[in-house]
Every structure is written in C-alpha cells, then in structure tokens.
Design a protein around this motif. Structure first.
Motif, short mmCIF file in Angstrom:
data_model
loop_
_atom_site.label_atom_id
_atom_site.label_comp_id
_atom_site.label_asym_id
_atom_site.label_seq_id
_atom_site.Cartn_x
_atom_site.Cartn_y
_atom_site.Cartn_z
N LEU A 163 0.84 -1.20 0.00
CA LEU A 163 0.00 0.00 0.00
C LEU A 163 0.88 1.26 0.00
O LEU A 163 2.00 1.24 0.53
N PRO A 164 0.37 2.36 -0.56
CA PRO A 164 1.15 3.62 -0.57
C PRO A 164 1.12 4.31 0.78
O PRO A 164 0.62 5.42 0.93
N LEU A 165 1.64 3.61 1.81
CA LEU A 165 1.63 4.14 3.17
C LEU A 165 3.02 4.00 3.78
O LEU A 165 3.75 3.05 3.46
N GLU A 166 3.36 4.92 4.65
CA GLU A 166 4.58 4.78 5.43
C GLU A 166 4.29 3.89 6.64
O GLU A 166 3.38 4.18 7.42
N ARG A 167 5.07 2.82 6.79
CA ARG A 167 4.80 1.84 7.85
C ARG A 167 4.81 2.48 9.23
O ARG A 167 4.03 2.09 10.10
N ASP A 168 5.67 3.47 9.46
CA ASP A 168 5.79 4.07 10.79
C ASP A 168 4.87 5.26 11.01
O ASP A 168 4.91 5.88 12.06
N SER A 169 4.04 5.58 10.02
CA SER A 169 3.11 6.69 10.19
C SER A 169 1.92 6.25 11.03
O SER A 169 1.71 5.06 11.28
N HIS A 170 1.11 7.23 11.49
CA HIS A 170 -0.09 6.90 12.27
C HIS A 170 -1.03 6.00 11.46
O HIS A 170 -1.52 4.97 11.96
N LEU A 171 -1.28 6.39 10.21
CA LEU A 171 -2.20 5.61 9.38
C LEU A 171 -1.61 4.24 9.06
O LEU A 171 -2.33 3.23 9.10
N GLY A 172 -0.32 4.17 8.75
CA GLY A 172 0.30 2.89 8.46
C GLY A 172 0.24 1.94 9.64
O GLY A 172 -0.02 0.74 9.49
N SER A 173 0.49 2.46 10.84
CA SER A 173 0.42 1.64 12.04
C SER A 173 -1.00 1.13 12.28
O SER A 173 -1.21 -0.04 12.64
N ALA A 174 -2.00 2.00 12.07
CA ALA A 174 -3.39 1.61 12.27
C ALA A 174 -3.82 0.56 11.25
O ALA A 174 -4.49 -0.43 11.60
N VAL A 175 -3.42 0.75 9.99
CA VAL A 175 -3.80 -0.20 8.94
C VAL A 175 -3.16 -1.56 9.18
O VAL A 175 -3.80 -2.61 9.01
N GLN A 176 -1.87 -1.56 9.57
CA GLN A 176 -1.21 -2.84 9.84
C GLN A 176 -1.88 -3.58 11.00
O GLN A 176 -2.06 -4.80 10.94
N PHE A 177 -2.28 -2.85 12.04
CA PHE A 177 -2.99 -3.45 13.18
C PHE A 177 -4.29 -4.09 12.68
O PHE A 177 -4.62 -5.22 13.05
N PHE A 178 -5.04 -3.36 11.85
CA PHE A 178 -6.33 -3.87 11.37
C PHE A 178 -6.15 -5.09 10.48
O PHE A 178 -6.86 -6.09 10.62
N LEU A 179 -5.18 -5.03 9.55
CA LEU A 179 -4.99 -6.14 8.62
C LEU A 179 -4.45 -7.39 9.32
O LEU A 179 -4.71 -8.51 8.86
N TYR A 180 -3.72 -7.22 10.42
CA TYR A 180 -3.21 -8.38 11.15
C TYR A 180 -4.25 -8.93 12.12
O TYR A 180 -4.49 -10.14 12.18
N ASP A 181 -4.91 -8.03 12.87
CA ASP A 181 -5.82 -8.50 13.91
C ASP A 181 -7.13 -9.06 13.36
O ASP A 181 -7.72 -9.96 13.97
N THR A 182 -7.60 -8.54 12.23
CA THR A 182 -8.88 -9.03 11.70
C THR A 182 -8.83 -10.52 11.38
O THR A 182 -9.64 -11.30 11.92
#
Length: 349
Positions: A45-64
């Motif tokens: 995805l066009p996101l920075e992994r360490d950004s707020h949005l990147g951290s939130a998206v990674q949490f969602f994609l892993y936890d779901t």
C-alpha cells in the motif's frame, strides 16, 4: 451444486477423524502466515509503515484475520464440547443444589455452556422451572457471557496464560460471590409475577449419544451461527483498536487509564456499561489499550462491564426481574468488577 462441492460437504461425516487432522494442520498454517502477510499487504500500500495511518492499517490487517481465525477455531472445538453440555443437562445438574456449592458449579458450567444475551430470558425461565435457586441461576448468567471459552481462548492467544487464568479466576469469583450474595438476600419475591407463577417442570438428564461426525457437525454449526452473528462486532472492535493503536498517544492513555489514576477503574465501568459487544469484539480494544500504557486492572474492568453489564442485556433481564432485584444484580456485579480492577492495579506488577 457440483459433485465436488457435495463431496466436500459430506467429507466430515464420512471421514471425521481425517477431517479433524487436516483442519488442524490448515488452521496452524494459516495462523503462522498472518504476520508476514499483513506486513506484505501494508508494504504494497502507498503508506509509510511508521506513520499513524500505516500503524493503524497494519494493526487492522493483522488482527482481523487473527481474531476471526482464533474465534472460528475456539468456537468449533467448544461446539463439539458443548454437545456434552446442553442447556437441559445444565439445568438438571444445578436443580436442587445448595447455595455455595451450587454457585461454584453454576459459574463453572457457565464457562462451557453456549450462551448469549439474547438467550438470557429463556435460560432464566428454564432454570426457575427446574427449581434452580435464584442466586445459583444468577451465578450462571454472570459467568456464561463474561468468562466464556471465547474470552479465555482469545486472552490466552493474545496475552498469555497468566492473564487468561487471572481473568478466569477473578471472573468466576465475581460470578460466585455475586450470586451467593443475592441468594442470601432472599429476593425471589422480586421476580416478575408471571415468572413466579410458572409451573415447575422436572429436569431431564438424558445422555447425548452422538458420533464423532455428529459432534463435528455441531462444531461447524456453532461456527456458522456464532461467527456469522458476531463478525460485525469484531470488525468494529478491531477498527476502534486500530484507531487507538495508530493515533492515541501512549502518554495520554497512561495518564487517563494508568495505575495511578484512582478514578480510572470506576470510569472504565461507567463507560463500558452502555456499550454492547461480546468478548471477541472487545478484546481487540483491550489489546490496543494495553499496548498504549493503560493499566491491566482498568482495562479488564472495562471488558467485564461491557460483557457482563451491557445495557441491552439489562433491558432483556428486566422482563423477568423487578427493578429492585435488577438494581441489586447490577450493583453487586459492578462492585465485584471494581474490586477486580483495583486488585489488578494494586497487586499485579
């Protein structure tokens, strides 16, 4: 429906034990792949992994997928186990039990008995008709949603066995003591009149004679019913957890829900009561809160209040309990949850 699909559906009945073996291997392989897959998806995805949005998206994609996979596995196993513990057999085991021992048995059976808030009134009526004392009935109704197999399995998978066992021990203690206290208050006359006028029925205790194929069918039916019913709550809970994980500063939560804030535990209970969720939906929020520095006791008090004292369940129970008994039930359970929260915060380092 194609012949291949028909054969796939018939496989669990024709070859139940090989089906279980393949299912376990497939489940473990999927679970082990979740971490790398979620990282890869975020990387695409066009996101920075360490950004707020990147951290939130990674949490969602892993936890779901993780929570859904854990939930499906636990519900399948417990669906098979629950074929030995039907509500009818539970009522029969508790009928005529004395206080104390009966409260312990009721709370323990609540852990392995299928239950949701929508079945609170039918179960309550069935227990009353079977002659189960009021306090023992309430011990069961407290323990079943709060200390159920889904909550314990998810806590174990996400936080380890120590927290899962502590939660089980303290949750069962709340259910046992609250039911015992209400039973000693002799408040049966505060049941709704139509409930007290119900005719007693003799509880049946017929042993279940089911094959492995029948029990696998029961497990698969539980997965379809429970996961199909709760997945929206899970997604909502994970979305909230992702927002907390990505955007809420750790210092803020440590100050608001930390160990040193004496008012954090009662505030968490007050916030949790109006909410409606189940263990699978609220645990991702718990995970995010703990990761941001919230105190364990405060977070578990919040979780218990959401599951055991939700406003929708109180509205349902109002059909069978007069206001004074309902208020006593809420007050005693809330007091127990507060004690659990403060005990965790004070003594667990």
């Amino acid at each position: 429906m194609s012949e291949l699909a028909l054969n796939a559906r018939a496989w669990p009945r024709r070859h139940p034990l090989p089906f279980l073996g393949v299912a376990v291997v497939a489940w473990l392989a999927l679970y082990r792949a979740l971490g790398p897959l979620s990282e890869a998806l975020v990387g695409w995805l066009p996101l920075e992994r360490d950004s707020h949005l990147g951290s939130a998206v990674q949490f969602f994609l892993y936890d779901t997928p993780k929570v859904l996979l854990l939930l499906a596995g636990v519900v399948f196993v417990m669906g098979m186990v629950n074929s030995y513990f039907t509500p009818e057999r539970t009522r029969s085991l508790l009928a005529g039990r004395a206080e104390g021992v009966g409260n312990v048995m009721a709370a323990s059976l609540g852990v392995v008995t299928p239950f949701c808030s929508c079945s609170a009134v039918p179960l309550f009526i069935g227990f009353v008709q079977a002659g189960v004392p009021l306090g023992i009935t309430l011990s069961f109704l407290i323990a079943a949603p709060m200390v159920n197999e889904v909550a314990l399995a998810l806590l174990f998978a996400l936080f380890g066995w120590k927290i899962a066992l502590l939660y089980m021990a303290l949750g069962l203690t709340v259910a046992i003591v609250a039911g015992w206290v209400i039973g000693r208050l002799k408040m049966e006359h505060h049941l709704e009149d139509w409930v007290r006028q119900l005719r007693a029925v003799r509880p049946e205790n017929e042993p279940a004679r089911l094959s492995w194929a029948d029990r696998i069918d029961a497990g698969l039916a539980s997965v379809r019913e429970i996961v199909g019913r709760v997945w929206p709550y899970i997604l909502a809970g994970i979305a909230v957890g992702a927002a907390i994980h990505g955007y809420v500063p750790a210092d803020f939560l440590a100050g608001v829900m930390g160990r040193d804030a004496w008012w954090a535990v009662p505030l968490a209970v007050l916030v949790g009561v109006p909410m409606y969720s189940n263990a699978a939906g609220v645990i991702p929020v718990v995970e995010a809160l703990l990761a941001k520095g919230a105190a364990l006791g405060t977070v578990l008090a919040f979780m218990m209040s959401v599951i055991a004292l939700s406003l929708p369940e109180m509205i349902i129970l109002r059909k069978v309990l007069k206001l004074r008994l309902l208020a006593t039930f809420v007050g005693v359970v809330a007091a127990g949850i507060l004690l659990v929260g403060y005990a965790f915060n004070l003594f667990l380092l």
